[in-house]
Design an enzyme around this catalytic site. Structure first.
Site, PDB file in Angstrom:
ATOM      1  N   ASP A  27       0.869  -1.166   0.000  1.00 24.21           N
ATOM      2  CA  ASP A  27       0.000   0.000   0.000  1.00 24.21           C
ATOM      3  C   ASP A  27       0.909   1.221   0.000  1.00 24.21           C
ATOM      4  O   ASP A  27       1.949   1.217   0.668  1.00 24.21           O
ATOM      5  CB  ASP A  27      -0.893   0.003   1.241  1.00 24.21           C
ATOM      6  CG  ASP A  27      -2.044   0.980   1.076  1.00 24.21           C
ATOM      7  OD1 ASP A  27      -2.771   0.877   0.074  1.00 24.21           O
ATOM      8  OD2 ASP A  27      -2.213   1.860   1.936  1.00 24.21           O
ATOM      9  N   SER A  28       0.553   2.211  -0.782  1.00 22.58           N
ATOM     10  CA  SER A  28       1.463   3.349  -0.890  1.00 22.58           C
ATOM     11  C   SER A  28       0.688   4.639  -1.098  1.00 22.58           C
ATOM     12  O   SER A  28      -0.515   4.620  -1.370  1.00 22.58           O
ATOM     13  CB  SER A  28       2.421   3.131  -2.061  1.00 22.58           C
ATOM     14  OG  SER A  28       1.691   3.038  -3.257  1.00 22.58           O
ATOM     15  N   ASP A  75       3.725  11.949  -9.623  1.00 18.03           N
ATOM     16  CA  ASP A  75       5.134  12.061 -10.021  1.00 18.03           C
ATOM     17  C   ASP A  75       5.523  13.420 -10.608  1.00 18.03           C
ATOM     18  O   ASP A  75       6.589  13.944 -10.279  1.00 18.03           O
ATOM     19  CB  ASP A  75       5.494  10.963 -11.037  1.00 18.03           C
ATOM     20  CG  ASP A  75       5.776   9.633 -10.365  1.00 18.03           C
ATOM     21  OD1 ASP A  75       5.871   9.609  -9.122  1.00 18.03           O
ATOM     22  OD2 ASP A  75       5.911   8.624 -11.075  1.00 18.03           O
TER      23      ASP A  75
HETATM   24  P1  IMP Z   1      -2.263   1.955  -3.864  1.00 13.56           P
HETATM   25  O1  IMP Z   1      -2.268   1.362  -5.217  1.00 13.56           O
HETATM   26  O2  IMP Z   1      -3.477   1.721  -3.041  1.00 13.56           O
HETATM   27  O3  IMP Z   1      -0.986   1.691  -3.125  1.00 13.56           O
HETATM   28  O4  IMP Z   1      -2.356   3.552  -4.077  1.00 13.56           O
HETATM   29  C1  IMP Z   1      -1.266   4.222  -4.473  1.00 13.56           C
HETATM   30  C2  IMP Z   1      -1.636   5.644  -4.878  1.00 13.56           C
HETATM   31  O5  IMP Z   1      -0.651   6.509  -4.308  1.00 13.56           O
HETATM   32  C3  IMP Z   1      -1.544   5.807  -6.381  1.00 13.56           C
HETATM   33  O6  IMP Z   1      -2.794   5.752  -6.998  1.00 13.56           O
HETATM   34  C4  IMP Z   1      -0.911   7.178  -6.533  1.00 13.56           C
HETATM   35  O7  IMP Z   1      -1.890   8.173  -6.459  1.00 13.56           O
HETATM   36  C5  IMP Z   1      -0.054   7.308  -5.281  1.00 13.56           C
HETATM   37  N1  IMP Z   1       1.321   6.799  -5.539  1.00 13.56           N
HETATM   38  C6  IMP Z   1       1.931   5.734  -4.936  1.00 13.56           C
HETATM   39  N2  IMP Z   1       3.179   5.555  -5.394  1.00 13.56           N
HETATM   40  C7  IMP Z   1       3.369   6.515  -6.312  1.00 13.56           C
HETATM   41  C8  IMP Z   1       4.489   6.846  -7.161  1.00 13.56           C
HETATM   42  O8  IMP Z   1       5.556   6.214  -7.180  1.00 13.56           O
HETATM   43  N3  IMP Z   1       4.297   7.902  -7.955  1.00 13.56           N
HETATM   44  C9  IMP Z   1       3.158   8.632  -8.006  1.00 13.56           C
HETATM   45  N4  IMP Z   1       2.087   8.370  -7.255  1.00 13.56           N
HETATM   46  C10 IMP Z   1       2.193   7.316  -6.408  1.00 13.56           C
END
Ligand code: IMP
Length: 203
Positions: free
Chosen positions: A73-74, A157
C-alpha cells in the site's frame, strides 16, 4: 537445486508482479498473482495507516489462497496538509490521476516553497497461513512543485521534486526511480525480512 517457495501477490497488476517477482527470485520465491491462483478477493482498505492497509490485503489473500501472501500500500504524505492525501492518495478526488494532481496543487496554492515538503510512503506486508505477519516501510522525501514537470511516471510524479537529483519523479529515468523510490526501499526491507523468515521457519 534451491526449492521454490510460492507467494501470492494481493494484486493483478502484471508490472507489480514482475517487479516483485524479479526482486524475490533471488530468495527462491515465485510470485503468483490472484488471477493465476483463481482468487478474487477485494478487502476494503479501512486502515488508518499504509501498514494496516497492506496487512488487511495480505491477510485476506493468504486466507483465501492458503499460501503466504504479499501486499503493498502506498501514497503521498504532504507535511503542510497534516499527512494528506496519505492512505487516500488513490481516491483523493474523483477523476483521473491528473485531476487528483490538480486538486492537490489547488489545496497547496498558498503554501510557500519552504513549507512544501512531502514524502512518498510504501508499506509491504506478508501474511503466512500459520498466522505469522510482517510489515516493512520505505519512504522517499521530496518537495512539491507549483506546476507539473516531466512526462514519465504516474500519479503525483510530475509535481514530486527531489532536490538532490534536480528532477521530478516524472523527469527521472525509470531505472533511477526504481532504485530510490519508497517502494524500492520497502522492498529492500522486505527482502531482508523474508530471508530471515525463510532461514528460521523454512518458508
Ligand atoms: P495503492 O495502489 O493503493 O498503493 O495507491 C497508491 C496511490 O498513491 C496511487 O494511486 C498514486 O496516487 C499514489 N502513488 C503511490 N506511489 C506513487 C508513485 O511512485 N508515484 C506517483 N504516485 C504514487
Amino acid at each position: 537445486m534451491k526449492e521454490q517457495i510460492s507467494f501470492l501477490l494481493a494484486s493483478n497488476n502484471p508490472k507489480k508482479q514482475k517487479e516483485m517477482g524479479d526482486i524475490l527470485a533471488g530468495l527462491g520465491i515465485q510470485v503468483i498473482s490472484m488471477a493465476q491462483a483463481g482468487i478474487d478477493v477485494q478487502p476494503e482498505e479501512t486502515g488508518a495507516t499504509f501498514e494496516e492497509n497492506a496487512l488487511i490485503k495480505a491477510k485476506a489473500v493468504c486466507q483465501a489462497g492458503g499460501l503466504p501472501a504479499l501486499a503493498d500500500d502506498s501514497g503521498l504524505a504532504v507535511e503542510a496538509l497534516g499527512g494528506a492525501p496519505g492512505v487516500h492518495s488513490a481516491r483523493y478526488c474523483p477523476g483521473t490521476d491528473w485531476d487528483r494532481l490538480a486538486f492537490l496543487l489547488k489545496n497547496m496554492e498558498n503554501i510557500p516553497e519552504e513549507k512544501r515538503g512531502a514524502k512518498f510512503v510504501s508499506a509491504v506486508a506478508c501474511a503466512w497461513p500459520d498466522g505469522r505477519t510482517a510489515v516493512w516501510r520505505g519512504e522517499c522525501p521530496g518537495v512539491l512543485l507549483q506546476a507539473p514537470r516531466g512526462q514519465g511516471g504516474f500519479g503525483y510524479d510530475p509535481i514530486f521534486y527531489l532536490p538532490e537529483y534536480g528532477q521530478t519523479f516524472a523527469e527521472m529515468s525509470q531505472q533511477l526511480k526504481n532504485k530510490i523510490s519508497h517502494r524500492a526501499r520497502a522492498m529492500e526491507q522486505c527482502v531482508a525480512g523474508l530471508a530471515e523468515q525463510i532461514k528460521t521457519a523454512g518458508k
